[in-house]
Scaffold this active site. Structure first.
Site, PDB file in Angstrom:
ATOM      1  N   ARG A 255      61.694  46.688  52.500  1.00 22.05           N
ATOM      2  CA  ARG A 255      62.190  47.445  51.343  1.00 22.05           C
ATOM      3  C   ARG A 255      62.360  46.521  50.130  1.00 22.05           C
ATOM      4  NH1 ARG A 255      67.961  49.295  50.425  1.00 22.05           N
ATOM      5  NH2 ARG A 255      67.816  50.644  48.598  1.00 22.05           N
TER       6      ARG A 255
ATOM      7  N   HIS B 117      60.489  47.098  46.616  1.00 26.05           N
ATOM      8  CA  HIS B 117      61.233  47.362  45.375  1.00 26.05           C
ATOM      9  C   HIS B 117      61.046  46.257  44.336  1.00 26.05           C
ATOM     10  CE1 HIS B 117      64.205  50.744  46.639  1.00 26.05           C
ATOM     11  NE2 HIS B 117      63.043  50.898  47.228  1.00 26.05           N
TER      12      HIS B 117
ATOM     13  N   HIS C 255      57.914  54.137  56.413  1.00 26.78           N
ATOM     14  CA  HIS C 255      59.178  54.780  56.799  1.00 26.78           C
ATOM     15  C   HIS C 255      59.253  55.023  58.313  1.00 26.78           C
ATOM     16  CE1 HIS C 255      60.836  56.251  52.644  1.00 26.78           C
ATOM     17  NE2 HIS C 255      61.015  54.970  52.850  1.00 26.78           N
TER      18      HIS C 255
ATOM     19  N   TRP D 258      64.280  57.166  60.938  1.00 20.46           N
ATOM     20  CA  TRP D 258      63.193  58.157  60.940  1.00 20.46           C
ATOM     21  C   TRP D 258      62.688  58.444  62.353  1.00 20.46           C
ATOM     22  CZ3 TRP D 258      63.869  54.861  56.751  1.00 20.46           C
ATOM     23  CH2 TRP D 258      63.871  55.445  55.476  1.00 20.46           C
TER      24      TRP D 258
HETATM   25 FE1  HIF Z   1      61.655  53.702  51.261  1.00 17.86          FE
HETATM   26  N1  HIF Z   1      63.555  54.373  51.281  1.00 17.86           N
HETATM   27  N2  HIF Z   1      61.151  55.095  49.859  1.00 17.86           N
HETATM   28  N3  HIF Z   1      59.757  52.989  51.202  1.00 17.86           N
HETATM   29  N4  HIF Z   1      62.196  52.289  52.601  1.00 17.86           N
HETATM   30  C1  HIF Z   1      64.584  53.924  52.051  1.00 17.86           C
HETATM   31  C2  HIF Z   1      64.510  52.943  53.023  1.00 17.86           C
HETATM   32  C3  HIF Z   1      63.381  52.227  53.308  1.00 17.86           C
HETATM   33  C4  HIF Z   1      61.988  56.055  49.351  1.00 17.86           C
HETATM   34  C5  HIF Z   1      63.350  56.132  49.536  1.00 17.86           C
HETATM   35  C6  HIF Z   1      64.050  55.376  50.476  1.00 17.86           C
HETATM   36  C7  HIF Z   1      58.719  53.536  50.496  1.00 17.86           C
HETATM   37  C8  HIF Z   1      58.748  54.684  49.752  1.00 17.86           C
HETATM   38  C9  HIF Z   1      59.888  55.406  49.457  1.00 17.86           C
HETATM   39  C10 HIF Z   1      61.340  51.394  53.184  1.00 17.86           C
HETATM   40  C11 HIF Z   1      60.046  51.153  52.790  1.00 17.86           C
HETATM   41  C12 HIF Z   1      59.320  51.922  51.881  1.00 17.86           C
HETATM   42  C13 HIF Z   1      65.765  54.636  51.742  1.00 17.86           C
HETATM   43  C14 HIF Z   1      67.139  54.404  52.387  1.00 17.86           C
HETATM   44  C15 HIF Z   1      65.457  55.552  50.772  1.00 17.86           C
HETATM   45  C16 HIF Z   1      66.384  56.552  50.118  1.00 17.86           C
HETATM   46  C17 HIF Z   1      67.834  53.208  51.757  1.00 17.86           C
HETATM   47  C18 HIF Z   1      69.151  52.937  52.440  1.00 17.86           C
HETATM   48  O1  HIF Z   1      70.016  53.839  52.386  1.00 17.86           O
HETATM   49  O2  HIF Z   1      69.324  51.856  53.025  1.00 17.86           O
HETATM   50  C19 HIF Z   1      61.205  56.997  48.580  1.00 17.86           C
HETATM   51  C20 HIF Z   1      61.755  58.204  47.839  1.00 17.86           C
HETATM   52  C21 HIF Z   1      59.901  56.612  48.663  1.00 17.86           C
HETATM   53  C22 HIF Z   1      58.678  57.323  48.081  1.00 17.86           C
HETATM   54  C23 HIF Z   1      58.110  58.272  49.082  1.00 17.86           C
HETATM   55  C24 HIF Z   1      57.420  52.793  50.769  1.00 17.86           C
HETATM   56  C25 HIF Z   1      56.493  53.681  51.562  1.00 17.86           C
HETATM   57  C26 HIF Z   1      57.209  54.297  52.697  1.00 17.86           C
HETATM   58  C27 HIF Z   1      56.635  52.303  49.536  1.00 17.86           C
HETATM   59  C28 HIF Z   1      57.926  51.679  51.597  1.00 17.86           C
HETATM   60  O3  HIF Z   1      57.232  50.707  52.042  1.00 17.86           O
HETATM   61  C29 HIF Z   1      61.994  50.772  54.304  1.00 17.86           C
HETATM   62  C30 HIF Z   1      61.363  49.750  55.270  1.00 17.86           C
HETATM   63  C31 HIF Z   1      63.270  51.293  54.375  1.00 17.86           C
HETATM   64  C32 HIF Z   1      64.348  50.966  55.413  1.00 17.86           C
HETATM   65  C33 HIF Z   1      65.328  49.948  54.846  1.00 17.86           C
HETATM   66  C34 HIF Z   1      66.417  49.588  55.824  1.00 17.86           C
HETATM   67  O4  HIF Z   1      67.378  48.939  55.373  1.00 17.86           O
HETATM   68  O5  HIF Z   1      66.344  49.900  57.021  1.00 17.86           O
END
Ligand code: HIF
Length: 289
Positions: free
Chosen positions: A46, A50, A174, A190
């Site tokens: 993440r 970001h 995800h 998930w």
């Molecule tokens: Fe995420 N994502 N992401 N994301 N994400 C969260 C957590 C992770 C979006 C929202 C969230 C991508 C796209 C999107 C990861 C990787 C990627 C969380 C939760 C939210 C809300 C954060 C928290 O509460 O800790 C949205 C709206 C996206 C557009 C669809 C990417 C594609 C899936 C680009 C991507 O690589 C990962 C890994 C996490 C888990 C983080 C963790 O701390 O476990």
């Protein structure tokens, strides 16, 4: 707590870092039985995303070059809540290897996490240059809002230069990690193996019945059968939007196709807007085991 070692800002400093050693040291930081599901891997992915996903192809601003994510106000943007945890975990490596830039360290951490959690090999290049001070932070709102639908998801990722196939491939990340009510407000993993890189995002998304979660938190889905797994409104578009769904079906049926397309799209994400030195080599790291 950020190192201000000027060596890290010299334009050829990146040549002095041994990225194989740094890969190993990041891999050693992944496991921690007291953190989440036992791994920092998901939050490293993440962080890498970001740090990179702020890119705007029209203005050529944002992206991991400069590592602006470590400075306020960008570090405090709502979408970045909780990423201080990942940056602090990596900080000792910046002290140990002052020649790596933060931009390279954060993106490499994402590569290490994907690979060590069982995902595909991700091609990666060094050479991102850090901004020394808080200049060029991106405006709030460049990262996606999980409460929104397909128009929003498309406009955010089209701004970076991705197409529908690449967006869907990325969405498979995800499979990793979880939502935290004290970070994003959403809650839960998930799937049942949040520390394994799999195509389960697509299989769960298409095969489960998803119902609104009954709670006082923000609107999200839970699987009807167990109530243990979740989907964000923005995740659901990869099931409901016909163009996205076409690719979700391919990736649910064919993990190799998912891995190949994810690897390409993730490298592209981590390189958005980066001015690499011409002699920067491409690394394909071997996993530790
Ligand atoms: Fe995420 N994502 N992401 N994301 N994400 C969260 C957590 C992770 C979006 C929202 C969230 C991508 C796209 C999107 C990861 C990787 C990627 C969380 C939760 C939210 C809300 C954060 C928290 O509460 O800790 C949205 C709206 C996206 C557009 C669809 C990417 C594609 C899936 C680009 C991507 O690589 C990962 C890994 C996490 C888990 C983080 C963790 O701390 O476990």
């Amino acid at each position: 707590f950020y190192s201000s070692d000027s060596a890290s800002n010299a334009s050829s400093s990146w040549k002095k870092a041994n990225y194989h050693n740094i890969y190993k040291d990041i891999a050693d930081l992944l496991e921690d039985e007291d953190y989440d599901d036992g791994s920092y891997g998901p939050v490293f992915v993440r962080l890498a995303w970001h740090a990179s996903g702020t890119f705007d192809k029209k203005t050529k601003t944002g992206g991991s070059d400069g590592a602006t994510i470590r400075f306020a106000p960008e570090s405090g943007h709502g979408a970045n809540a909780g990423l201080d945890v990942a940056r602090e975990r990596l900080e000792p490596l910046k002290k140990k290897y002052p020649h790596i830039s933060y931009g390279d360290l954060y993106t490499l951490a994402g590569v290490v996490a994907v690979q060590e959690l069982g995902g595909p090999t991700i091609r990666w290049r060094p050479g991102r240059q850090d901004n020394k001070v808080a200049v060029d932070c991106t405006p709030d709102g460049r990262l996606p809002d999980a409460a929104q639908g397909s128009d929003h998801v498309r406009s955010i990722f089209y701004r970076m230069g991705f197409n529908d196939q690449e967006i869907t491939a990325l969405a498979g990340a995800h499979a990793l990690g979880r939502c935290h009510s004290n970070r994003s407000g959403f809650e839960g993993p998930w799937n049942a193996s949040p520390t394994a890189f799999t195509n389960f995002f697509f299989t769960e998304l298409l095969n489960n019945t998803w119902v609104p979660k009954k709670w006082n938190g923000p609107f999200q889905y839970v699987d009807k059968e167990s109530g243990q797994f979740m989907m964000l409104p923005a995740d659901m578009v990869f099931r409901t939007d016909p163009q996205f769904r076409k690719y979700s079906e391919i990736y649910a049926a064919d993990q190799d196709a998912f891995f190949a397309d994810f690897a390409k799209a993730f490298t592209k994400l981590l390189e958005l807007g980066v001015q690499f030195p011409e002699d920067a080599p491409v690394y394909e790291f071997k996993t530790l085991e």
